[in-house]
Write an enzyme that holds these catalytic residues in place. Structure first.
Site, PDB file in Angstrom:
ATOM      1  N   HIS A 126      63.438 -25.546 111.877  1.00 46.75           N
ATOM      2  CA  HIS A 126      62.613 -26.587 111.255  1.00 46.75           C
ATOM      3  C   HIS A 126      61.114 -26.304 111.230  1.00 46.75           C
ATOM      4  O   HIS A 126      60.368 -26.975 110.516  1.00 46.75           O
ATOM      5  CB  HIS A 126      62.847 -27.915 111.995  1.00 46.75           C
ATOM      6  CG  HIS A 126      62.859 -29.116 111.103  1.00 46.75           C
ATOM      7  ND1 HIS A 126      62.106 -29.213 109.949  1.00 46.75           N
ATOM      8  CD2 HIS A 126      63.531 -30.284 111.177  1.00 46.75           C
ATOM      9  CE1 HIS A 126      62.316 -30.380 109.381  1.00 46.75           C
ATOM     10  NE2 HIS A 126      63.184 -31.055 110.100  1.00 46.75           N
ATOM     11  N   TYR A 163      61.969 -44.477 113.595  1.00 45.68           N
ATOM     12  CA  TYR A 163      61.355 -43.437 112.771  1.00 45.68           C
ATOM     13  C   TYR A 163      62.228 -43.203 111.548  1.00 45.68           C
ATOM     14  O   TYR A 163      63.430 -42.999 111.666  1.00 45.68           O
ATOM     15  CB  TYR A 163      61.260 -42.156 113.605  1.00 45.68           C
ATOM     16  CG  TYR A 163      60.750 -40.913 112.906  1.00 45.68           C
ATOM     17  CD1 TYR A 163      59.474 -40.426 113.161  1.00 45.68           C
ATOM     18  CD2 TYR A 163      61.554 -40.194 112.029  1.00 45.68           C
ATOM     19  CE1 TYR A 163      59.014 -39.262 112.549  1.00 45.68           C
ATOM     20  CE2 TYR A 163      61.096 -39.035 111.402  1.00 45.68           C
ATOM     21  CZ  TYR A 163      59.831 -38.577 111.673  1.00 45.68           C
ATOM     22  OH  TYR A 163      59.378 -37.434 111.071  1.00 45.68           O
ATOM     23  N   SER A 197      61.999 -40.571 108.308  1.00 44.50           N
ATOM     24  CA  SER A 197      61.243 -39.455 107.750  1.00 44.50           C
ATOM     25  C   SER A 197      60.972 -39.688 106.271  1.00 44.50           C
ATOM     26  O   SER A 197      61.854 -40.098 105.518  1.00 44.50           O
ATOM     27  CB  SER A 197      62.025 -38.156 107.943  1.00 44.50           C
ATOM     28  OG  SER A 197      61.321 -37.067 107.417  1.00 44.50           O
ATOM     29  N   THR A 254      55.607 -34.228 106.331  1.00 44.59           N
ATOM     30  CA  THR A 254      56.301 -35.518 106.356  1.00 44.59           C
ATOM     31  C   THR A 254      55.365 -36.578 106.916  1.00 44.59           C
ATOM     32  O   THR A 254      54.369 -36.275 107.560  1.00 44.59           O
ATOM     33  CB  THR A 254      57.563 -35.474 107.239  1.00 44.59           C
ATOM     34  OG1 THR A 254      57.182 -35.118 108.572  1.00 44.59           O
ATOM     35  CG2 THR A 254      58.575 -34.477 106.703  1.00 44.59           C
TER      36      THR A 254
END
Length: 661
Positions: free
Chosen positions: A372, A487, A489, A500
């Protein structure tokens, strides 16, 4: 002309699919997946820069997000800290952040510290960072044969890569109204516009070009562990794949000496050679080391290079991507075993450091696990969709295709030999024990709910994403009778080097809905509940738009805090406040990707006492994959609460009407 050519190409692909006509395997028709009318990076120069929000707006949004999470006394304390920050140290940090941003106009203010955050974290990549996309099976059973599907997916991957490197891919554009903008006219006008203004011309069509700077990180790249901070290695000259099977590592050449894609029969023969290797499962599978703490792995890797493995490691690092050939079979109706295996598995048949790994099981079940730090889901999903679409509509290899490799060199398919010693073997054993301990502690549950879907939401004039997020809030409230940091994204790829932003779905409106629908005395009517639900949807839409436009508060506060740290400025009171730590302890971490290619997606919880929720909204159902640590959360109970939450929401939708707007 362009539109007519596209129609001819589409019709040709349909004919190939229906008649199994052999597609051209010479010249550019074979080498490239796309040949765009608009230059791939045409919009890049005119993409707007990621804005730095106004300090007062960030403070205001931060307090709005804190409101449903805090009791009144704690909220007043947080409000006092925010007011003090905005009146004292905040403006100074804002000015320093703006000054640095103005000196780096080629990028965004968040890009460097965000990369740095990823590369400095020492936790293992599986579960903590690497996500998983699980691909839908080919609708034709014969094409799900492991060898056939692997070869077709690799060919399409290489065609995508060559189109990318030759800048022949269609630019990534979000079409708000595809019927009006995803057209020949749009492509003609924007391609004729000078690059420096082309993005703004696209805006006139309500089309939004997206940043493509991350795409270069897809191929030939690896995250290399180093003590303290990892680094990204890239090689654009390699011609081979890293293939992992039964824990053994192979180098398989897929491009010829001129950089052209090898013929389908040749690639079929080479992957067949790997699958035919009769060696037993590796006793010390080196890939398991990529599941370790990054500092621990860095030390072992350095030792490996010291004892004669430098060339082998370089071959692994430089591979175009990692191909994992697994021996398992799965039921597509029960995706959890496949998601669990592809997300982390036992770690022995993986190399988690590669930019991405294409995983194909014995029955053709396919997924992509990606590292990532180099990029986000936008680039990976585009690649994922393109290879799926081509392999099911117009594959190059069919069940009757014969393997044929004209090369006389044994080196086109070769085992990567690793020199092992006792220290390395002990490291592998320790990594296996660590990984097994962690994965055994992880629970994974799945819900497929068909009482609500895209069409239901459309008819009810309510945002499907807001319905999903409301379901998560209600489920957690049913389970724990409280509200926690959440959260979601949101991509900021509409800006140059955007990454993001966090959208905060737990709002005063969702809190009101949950408390009202769970009220035992004096229960609310469906009409009352629908009014609150519409409020939730409206606020959700506003927050999503703000986040996508770079007007959230999370990345801005992250940037201000980073600015204080690099300038040796003591952290202001806002960052020492326990409520700041609490809102960043994301108990509910959620993310969605929507695609016809996607069966399901998954990732691990971001905190020990949290849930990782990968969800998608399909034409016929809502799907959620929920991960959690068994000793901290009851994932099965949460799934049961989520089903109950969706049933409650479905009942409200069924027994009420949307407000007239």
């Amino acid at each position: 002309m362009q539109s007519k050519m596209l129609r001819i190409q589409r019709n040709y692909l349909v004919v190939c699919y229906r008649t199994k006509t052999t597609r051209p395997t010479s010249g550019d028709e074979y080498q490239y997946l796309q040949r765009t009318r608009i230059p791939m990076l045409h919009f890049q120069a005119s993409l707007p820069r990621l804005p730095i929000p106004k300090l007062e707006k960030t403070c205001e949004r931060y307090l709005v997000a804190q409101k449903p999470l805090l009791i009144e006394e704690a909220f007043q304390k947080t409000k006092d800290n925010v007011n003090r920050f905005s009146a004292t140290m905040g403006p100074k940090l804002q000015q320093l952040l703006k000054e640095k941003d103005s000196k780096n106009k080629h990028t965004s203010y968040i890009s460097e510290p965000w990369f740095d955050m990823y590369l400095r974290d020492r936790v293992p990549l599986p579960i903590n960072y690497n996500p998983l996309l699980l691909m839908n099976p080919d609708p034709r059973p014969a094409y799900n044969d492991q060898l056939i599907r692997t070869t077709n997916l690799v060919i399409s991957s290489l065609r995508f890569m060559k189109s990318l490197r030759a800048q022949l891919l269609e630019p990534e554009v979000f079409h708000l109204n595809p019927a009006k903008s995803d057209t020949h006219t749009f492509r003609t006008i924007t391609s004729l516009a000078p690059s420096i203004i082309s993005t703004y011309v696209a805006y006139a069509f309500k089309a939004f070009p997206l940043d493509m700077s991350q795409y270069g990180g897809l191929f030939g790249a690896t995250r290399i562990p180093e003590t303290g901070k990892d680094r990204i290695y890239r090689n654009e000259k390699s011609r081979h794949l890293l293939v992992v099977r039964n824990g053994h590592l192979y180098s398989v050449e897929v491009l010829d000496e001129e950089g052209n894609i090898e013929q389908p029969g040749t690639l079929l023969a080479r992957f067949k050679r790997v699958l035919a290797d009769s060696r037993p499962i590796a006793e010390s599978p080196l890939g398991i080391l990529t599941t370790e703490n990054r500092d621990s792995w860095a030390k072992i890797r350095y030792h490996l290079s010291e004892i004669g493995n430098e060339k082998a490691l370089r071959e692994i690092d430089s591979a175009l991507f990692c191909l994992c050939l697994d021996s398992d079979a799965f039921d597509p109706e029960q995706p959890i075993p496949a998601i669990r295996n592809f997300l982390f598995g036992d770690g022995t048949n993986r190399w988690f450091d590669k930019s991405f790994s294409l995983i194909v099981s014995k029955d053709g079940t396919t997924g992509i696990n990606f590292e990532h730090s180099w990029g986000d889901g936008v680039a990976v999903l585009r690649y994922f969709q393109e290879i799926y679409k081509e392999t099911i509509n117009a594959p190059f290899v069919h069940p009757d295709t014969q393997p044929s490799d004209p090369s006389i060199s044994e080196n086109v398919v070769k085992a990567i030999e690793i020199v092992l010693d006792d220290r390395t073997r002990n490291g592998v054993l320790a990594a296996q024990n660590h990984h097994n301990t962690i994965t055994d502690s992880l629970d994974m549950n799945y819900l497929k709910y068909d009482g609500i879907n895209k069409n239901v939401c459309k008819k009810q004039k309510i945002s499907p994403d807001s319905v999903m997020q409301l379901g998560f809030q209600l489920a957690f409230f049913k389970q724990h009778s409280k509200f926690v940091a959440t959260y979601e994204s949101c991509s900021t790829a509409a800006f140059r080097h955007g990454r993001t932003e966090t959208m905060r779905p737990c709002t005063v409106a969702t809190k009101e809905f949950c408390e009202t629908i769970e009220r035992k005395q004096n229960p609310a009517s469906p009409t009352e509940l629908r009014a609150i639900m519409d409020k939730c949807s409206s606020l959700h839409g506003q927050l999503t738009k703000e986040a996508a436009m770079g007007q959230g508060f999370d990345r801005h506060l992250f940037g201000l805090r980073h600015t204080a740290e690099i300038n040796d400025i003591p952290l202001p009171c806002i960052f020492d406040d326990p409520s700041y730590a609490a809102i960043n302890q994301n108990i509910l971490s959620t993310s969605t990707l929507s695609s016809p290619a996607l069966l399901a997606g998954g990732f691990g919880p971001v905190v020990k006492d949290g849930y990782g929720i990968g969800y998608n909204i399909q034409e016929g159902f809502l799907g959620s994959v929920v991960t959690s640590y068994k000793s901290h959360r009851d994932g099965k109970e949460f799934i049961n609460c989520l089903k109950s939450a969706f049933e409650d929401i479905a009942s409200v939708l069924k027994n009420s009407k949307p407000l007239v707007k």
